[in-house]
Design an enzyme around this catalytic site. Sequence first.
Site, PDB file in Angstrom:
ATOM      1  N   SER A 294       0.887  -1.238   0.045  1.00 42.65           N
ATOM      2  CA  SER A 294       0.188  -0.132  -0.048  1.00 42.65           C
ATOM      3  C   SER A 294       0.815   1.258  -0.029  1.00 42.65           C
ATOM      4  CB  SER A 294      -1.006   0.051   1.151  1.00 42.65           C
ATOM      5  OG  SER A 294      -1.714   1.088   1.257  1.00 42.65           O
ATOM      6  N   ASP A 305      10.426   4.676 -10.107  1.00 47.34           N
ATOM      7  CA  ASP A 305      10.270   5.531 -11.143  1.00 47.34           C
ATOM      8  C   ASP A 305      10.987   6.605 -11.582  1.00 47.34           C
ATOM      9  OD1 ASP A 305       8.063   3.386 -12.040  1.00 47.34           O
ATOM     10  OD2 ASP A 305       6.651   4.551 -11.761  1.00 47.34           O
ATOM     11  N   LYS A 319      -0.611  -4.330  -3.090  1.00 45.46           N
ATOM     12  CA  LYS A 319      -1.863  -3.798  -2.484  1.00 45.46           C
ATOM     13  C   LYS A 319      -1.949  -2.311  -2.948  1.00 45.46           C
ATOM     14  CE  LYS A 319      -4.919  -2.443   0.774  1.00 45.46           C
ATOM     15  NZ  LYS A 319      -5.509  -0.942   0.852  1.00 45.46           N
TER      16      LYS A 319
END
Length: 543
Positions: A294, A305, A319
């Site tokens: 999460s 990224d 999740k």
Amino acid sequence: MRRRWKITAVVVFVLSLLSGGLFGPRVLAFTDEARGLLRSYTELVTVIHENAAREVAYRDLVFSSINGMLRQLDPHTAFLSPEAYDNMRDRQRSSFYGLGILVGMRNGLLTVITPIEGTPASRMGMRAGDVISTIEGQPTDSMGINDAVRQLKGPKGTQVTIEVVRAGLDEPLELTITRDEIPQNTVRYAYMIRPDTGYIAISDFNRGTGREVQEAIERLQEQGMRRLLLDLRNNGGGLLDQAIEVSDLFLPEGARIVETRGRTRDSFQEYSATGSRPDVGLPVVVLVNNGTASAAEILAGAIQDHDVGLIVGSQTWGKGLVQTVYSLSYGAGIALTTAKYYTPSGRLIQRDYTSFFDYQNHPGRLTEAEDELPGSEELARPTEIFRTDLGREVYGGGGITPDIEVPLEELPPYLQYLLSRSAFFDYAVLFTSENQVEGREWWPDDETLAGFSKWLVEGELSSPEEIEEALADPEVRAAVARQLRAEVFNAAFDFQARHQVLADGDPQIQRALELFGEASALLSRRQGLEDEPATPAREGVGL
């Protein structure tokens, strides 16, 4: 008439429960079909209540049926009973009122794992290994740990009387402790793991996490930190806004952190770095595993990224469902999935949950070794490739895949057995009650290991033959000595001292410390981007 009254009562209960917070001031507008189905439901509840073999309260029937209904949606939408709702809100707060101790059940006894420095418990001299035998005169051996914790907590300034059984004392200690505000820190550890390398472990994300991480970074920089190892292993997530605050410390201004997409217009949101916090600007290695989920995956995905850090460890949980919490009547609530999380490159964090069994038992993408196992082709794995700012390939649709995979090695079976019996912890409490450990250079010598072995035999935890066979293996002997040293340091110093000892034997941490050359090279390339956009292009290639 009596039956009609009961059906009406159930209808009123269900409608008031649903309308109390989920719908707010809006009026429930049911179709004729919905009214008929609701009538059938309330009749069913009434029949069960009146005729079941055992007596069941309407409240229990309704709450259970709600849970059954929500299982049809997704694995993370959940009904929160009043008790569960209160517990959730407690976990999200940055502090609570209590004594300031970490407790656990050891051999069926309510035991202090460690007192928190500067709290009422530490000022009263409580120690690791103290057994809390009674709370306000009530024996704790018949309490569950949750019941005990609830009794130890209470309003600020109130008092609680406990009895403590301590190794080396013949009689229990009676302590009356005044409750005070206790910080609920999520930065579990923050220290210099090497002369130039800081180590920060975040356990979850609550109201104070962003502030805690910033303060920890500033404190370590004052101590000479020039590179950072950020540990997100077993971090199950928490509050989105805190994950964004922490991400802001690592990303350039304007860089996208996360995007949410759902069914309604309000569910489409983008969150970007504001530049309001000083950029760390140091080589960063982030440790993750299949317990990372999460909000922790949002942080790891944003760092990966944008190429500001190297992700190391094992595949994260996956999740990526946004839970919006609605308050309901009777103190209950619902955590309803309203959207999904996407990383800056456009990767979906959420893993496939078509098969609930696979979702619960086979988290993440398979390693190369697991790919060879029979039936592995049926297990969930990422199916798309995306690109980072620098054009590196990253996977989507199954959590965050590390840049460098480092599986966690299993502990020797004999060590696992002793840990399951709290042998190291219990002996360390006894050892420090009889011996003074003053310096951090202390290591268990042959005499200490012999004393530990004798204690294991006397306690019927192990036979002399088993101990001799186990300790004959140099790796097992070193692991036993390290674990014993760690628990002695916990009893003699604090919980962080324990962690520093165990970190020396943690293969993932040790491997991560070897990778700062690659992390530095990655950061240099990232800093060389001048005209490239901060947010990578969304190129998904199906595999």
